[in-house]
Design an enzyme around this catalytic site. Structure first.
Site, PDB file in Angstrom:
ATOM      1  N   HIS A 233       0.847  -1.189   0.000  1.00 36.68           N
ATOM      2  CA  HIS A 233       0.000   0.000   0.000  1.00 36.68           C
ATOM      3  C   HIS A 233       0.882   1.237   0.000  1.00 36.68           C
ATOM      4  O   HIS A 233       2.071   1.160   0.284  1.00 36.68           O
ATOM      5  CB  HIS A 233      -0.902   0.019   1.249  1.00 36.68           C
ATOM      6  CG  HIS A 233      -0.115   0.180   2.528  1.00 36.68           C
ATOM      7  ND1 HIS A 233       0.512  -0.882   3.148  1.00 36.68           N
ATOM      8  CD2 HIS A 233       0.181   1.276   3.278  1.00 36.68           C
ATOM      9  CE1 HIS A 233       1.147  -0.449   4.222  1.00 36.68           C
ATOM     10  NE2 HIS A 233       0.965   0.868   4.331  1.00 36.68           N
ATOM     11  N   ASP A 235       0.816   5.166   1.844  1.00 35.43           N
ATOM     12  CA  ASP A 235       0.126   5.823   2.950  1.00 35.43           C
ATOM     13  C   ASP A 235      -0.608   7.060   2.426  1.00 35.43           C
ATOM     14  O   ASP A 235      -0.113   7.758   1.550  1.00 35.43           O
ATOM     15  CB  ASP A 235       1.123   6.232   4.039  1.00 35.43           C
ATOM     16  CG  ASP A 235       1.740   5.025   4.742  1.00 35.43           C
ATOM     17  OD1 ASP A 235       1.196   3.910   4.623  1.00 35.43           O
ATOM     18  OD2 ASP A 235       2.781   5.204   5.407  1.00 35.43           O
ATOM     19  N   HIS A 290       4.770   0.157  -0.158  1.00 28.55           N
ATOM     20  CA  HIS A 290       5.522  -0.628   0.822  1.00 28.55           C
ATOM     21  C   HIS A 290       4.644  -1.711   1.437  1.00 28.55           C
ATOM     22  O   HIS A 290       3.417  -1.663   1.322  1.00 28.55           O
ATOM     23  CB  HIS A 290       6.129   0.286   1.900  1.00 28.55           C
ATOM     24  CG  HIS A 290       5.121   1.127   2.629  1.00 28.55           C
ATOM     25  ND1 HIS A 290       4.534   2.252   2.076  1.00 28.55           N
ATOM     26  CD2 HIS A 290       4.573   1.004   3.865  1.00 28.55           C
ATOM     27  CE1 HIS A 290       3.688   2.784   2.944  1.00 28.55           C
ATOM     28  NE2 HIS A 290       3.687   2.038   4.049  1.00 28.55           N
ATOM     29  N   ARG A 300       7.679  -9.064  15.314  1.00 33.54           N
ATOM     30  CA  ARG A 300       8.097  -7.729  14.900  1.00 33.54           C
ATOM     31  C   ARG A 300       7.077  -6.700  15.364  1.00 33.54           C
ATOM     32  O   ARG A 300       5.865  -6.959  15.349  1.00 33.54           O
ATOM     33  CB  ARG A 300       8.214  -7.712  13.376  1.00 33.54           C
ATOM     34  CG  ARG A 300       8.584  -6.385  12.812  1.00 33.54           C
ATOM     35  CD  ARG A 300       9.080  -6.497  11.368  1.00 33.54           C
ATOM     36  NE  ARG A 300       9.461  -5.170  10.938  1.00 33.54           N
ATOM     37  CZ  ARG A 300       8.621  -4.297  10.385  1.00 33.54           C
ATOM     38  NH1 ARG A 300       7.380  -4.646  10.123  1.00 33.54           N
ATOM     39  NH2 ARG A 300       9.024  -3.091  10.082  1.00 33.54           N
TER      40      ARG A 300
HETATM   41  C1  LIG Z   1      -4.931   8.214   8.865  1.00 37.00           C
HETATM   42  C2  LIG Z   1      -5.061   7.003   8.362  1.00 37.00           C
HETATM   43  C3  LIG Z   1      -4.114   6.388   7.395  1.00 37.00           C
HETATM   44  C4  LIG Z   1      -4.516   4.927   7.404  1.00 37.00           C
HETATM   45  C5  LIG Z   1      -6.029   5.040   7.518  1.00 37.00           C
HETATM   46  C6  LIG Z   1      -6.151   6.032   8.678  1.00 37.00           C
HETATM   47  C7  LIG Z   1      -5.802   5.302   9.991  1.00 37.00           C
HETATM   48  C8  LIG Z   1      -4.873   4.116   9.833  1.00 37.00           C
HETATM   49  C9  LIG Z   1      -3.889   4.210   8.653  1.00 37.00           C
HETATM   50  C10 LIG Z   1      -3.458   2.842   8.140  1.00 37.00           C
HETATM   51  C11 LIG Z   1      -2.275   2.211   8.917  1.00 37.00           C
HETATM   52  C12 LIG Z   1      -1.932   0.845   8.283  1.00 37.00           C
HETATM   53  C13 LIG Z   1      -1.852   0.907   6.758  1.00 37.00           C
HETATM   54  C14 LIG Z   1      -3.066   1.677   6.188  1.00 37.00           C
HETATM   55  C15 LIG Z   1      -3.069   1.609   4.670  1.00 37.00           C
HETATM   56  C16 LIG Z   1      -4.321   1.172   6.867  1.00 37.00           C
HETATM   57  O1  LIG Z   1      -5.014   0.241   6.497  1.00 37.00           O
HETATM   58  O2  LIG Z   1      -4.539   1.907   8.001  1.00 37.00           O
HETATM   59  C17 LIG Z   1      -3.029   3.092   6.722  1.00 37.00           C
HETATM   60  C18 LIG Z   1      -4.084   4.081   6.205  1.00 37.00           C
HETATM   61  C19 LIG Z   1      -3.581   4.914   5.020  1.00 37.00           C
HETATM   62  O3  LIG Z   1      -2.485   5.447   5.041  1.00 37.00           O
HETATM   63  O4  LIG Z   1      -4.350   4.992   4.052  1.00 37.00           O
HETATM   64  O1  LIG Z   2       5.263  -2.426   9.875  1.00 35.06           O
HETATM   65  C1  LIG Z   2       5.764  -1.765   8.979  1.00 35.06           C
HETATM   66  O2  LIG Z   2       6.973  -1.725   8.783  1.00 35.06           O
HETATM   67  C2  LIG Z   2       4.899  -0.989   8.027  1.00 35.06           C
HETATM   68  C3  LIG Z   2       3.698  -0.367   8.685  1.00 35.06           C
HETATM   69  C4  LIG Z   2       2.927   0.488   7.737  1.00 35.06           C
HETATM   70  O3  LIG Z   2       3.194   0.527   6.568  1.00 35.06           O
HETATM   71  C5  LIG Z   2       1.801   1.301   8.235  1.00 35.06           C
HETATM   72  O4  LIG Z   2       1.433   1.190   9.432  1.00 35.06           O
HETATM   73  O5  LIG Z   2       1.259   2.092   7.429  1.00 35.06           O
HETATM   74 FE   LIG Z   3       2.176   2.165   5.546  1.00 33.49          FE
END
Ligand SMILES: C=C1C[C@]23C[C@H]1CC[C@H]2[C@@]12CCC[C@@](C)(C(=O)O1)[C@H]2[C@@H]3C(=O)O
Ligand SMILES: O=C(O)CCC(=O)C(=O)O
Ligand SMILES: [Fe+2]
Length: 359
Positions: A233, A235, A290, A300
């Site tokens: 994905h 961010d 990533h 981890r």
């Molecule tokens: C502010 C954010 C950014 C979110 C959504 C929301 C809260 C949690 C974040 C994450 C964290 C984990 C990867 C991701 C892809 C997910 O599934 O939740 C992220 C997402 C994004 O960066 O789109």
């Molecule tokens: O665990 C990781 O190294 C990546 C986590 C991540 O990509 C995220 O929380 O958006």
């Molecule tokens: Fe991420």
């Protein structure tokens, strides 16, 4: 009052099967629902042919006089870099890692008391993006925005709460300062100054920004090569600052190199360019694809600080970075709008706000 992150997903419920979470520790074989093949993710085994030389994201010393240019160059070529001498106290990194470890060590029934609801933002559960994949990810997460007190109350007895809330608050403060510094260093390398972006003052009060913390746990996995910790994905942020424990797992994607593992470097932090910074830079900075892989012997932990603008701020390409004859690559969008687009369209979100440019 602009929409806060807490309300972003109110109208966007997703079904997240938290309660189907297996007891990771009891499995000696990978269940089918956790076994990923290229059908589940076309980039799963992506590798260039011939194999690329081993290259890695740069490690940048923030005290180096040329740090701004090094960061700018890393944002253009990788969309990611590591930083040393970032100024965040090491005890604080240890503190947030300890908190994360103790949270995920709680019995699953306790963690589920703080489960994220289907329209909620914070709490315990699988990654939000899980709903876009047929297979389950080998991880569990905890999302925090604003004060974690309400969620933490469901997990821990009173006497832990002050301490844990203080750590989160202090961590967010430090990350916020660092994120703004990194943003301005990279923008400076493009010749962009404060006059060019009215909303994003470099002033340390930072009342134009907001953030979330994502705590991630990737348990030991019986068949790591066939499992996925967190699927590929980008961010949806301006910048993400990531602390990982000393177990490798994070990988970044480069078209010419395939998946490149980001080795844990003690006391340093990983920085990712998010989609909003890609938009702001009119595509000059790359929002890095990533993912996280898992490990057969070591669990981890990672802590992601997800940083973006307040919800009433419209992000659009900095006019200076749009060539005098060209048009901006993207339409303007707020963080809230973008998160909602991403919640419905996932990896298509960025292309959905792209301007149609006549050839
Ligand atoms: C502010 C954010 C950014 C979110 C959504 C929301 C809260 C949690 C974040 C994450 C964290 C984990 C990867 C991701 C892809 C997910 O599934 O939740 C992220 C997402 C994004 O960066 O789109
Ligand atoms: O665990 C990781 O190294 C990546 C986590 C991540 O990509 C995220 O929380 O958006
Ligand atoms: Fe991420």
């Amino acid at each position: 009052m602009p929409t806060m992150l807490t309300d972003v997903f109110r109208g966007h419920p997703i079904h997240l099967p938290h309660s189907h979470q297996p007891d990771f520790t009891s499995l000696s074989e990978l269940p089918d629902s956790y076994t990923w093949t290229p059908k589940d993710d076309p980039l799963l085994d992506a590798a260039p042919s011939p194999p690329a030389a081993s290259e890695n994201i740069p490690l940048i010393d923030l005290n180096h006089p040329d740090a701004a240019n090094q960061i700018g160059s890393a944002c253009r070529t990788w969309g990611a870099f590591q930083i040393a001498n970032h100024g965040v106290p090491l005890e604080l990194l240890q503190g947030i890692e300890f908190l994360t470890g103790s949270l995920f060590q709680l019995p699953v029934q306790r963690k589920l008391k703080a489960a994220r609801s289907e329209t909620g933002f914070s709490g315990y559960g699988v990654a939000r993006i899980s709903s876009f994949f047929n297979k389950q990810m080998w991880s569990e997460g905890f999302t925090i925005t604003g004060s974690p007190l309400n969620d933490f109350r469901k997990l821990w007895p009173q006497h832990h709460l002050n301490n844990y809330c203080d750590i989160v608050e202090e961590y967010e403060e430090q990350m916020q300062k660092l994120a703004s510094k990194l943003m301005w260093l990279s923008l400076t390398s493009l010749g962009v100054s404060e006059e060019d972006i009215k909303w994003a003052s470099a002033n340390p009060d930072l009342n134009w920004a907001q953030s979330a913390l994502q705590l991630n746990h990737y348990p030991v996995c019986p068949e790591p090569d066939r499992a996925m910790g967190l699927a590929a994905h980008t961010d949806s942020t301006l910048l993400t600052i990531l602390h990982q424990n000393n177990t490798a797992g994070l990988q970044v994607f480069r078209d010419d190199l395939g998946w490149v593992t980001v080795p844990p470097v003690p006391d340093s932090l990983v920085v990712n360019v998010g989609d909003l910074f890609h938009i702001l830079s009119n595509g000059l900075f790359k929002s890095v694809l990533h993912r996280a892989r898992v490990n057969q012997t070591r669990s981890r932990l990672s802590v992601a600080f997800l940083w973006g603008p307040q919800s009433d701020i419209k992000i659009s390409p900095v006019p200076k970075l749009v060539s005098p004859v060209g048009s901006p690559l993207y339409r303007s969008v707020t963080w809230t709008e973008y998160l909602r687009t991403k919640a419905t369209h996932f990896n298509e979100a960025l292309s959905m706000i792209k301007n149609d440019i006549d050839e």
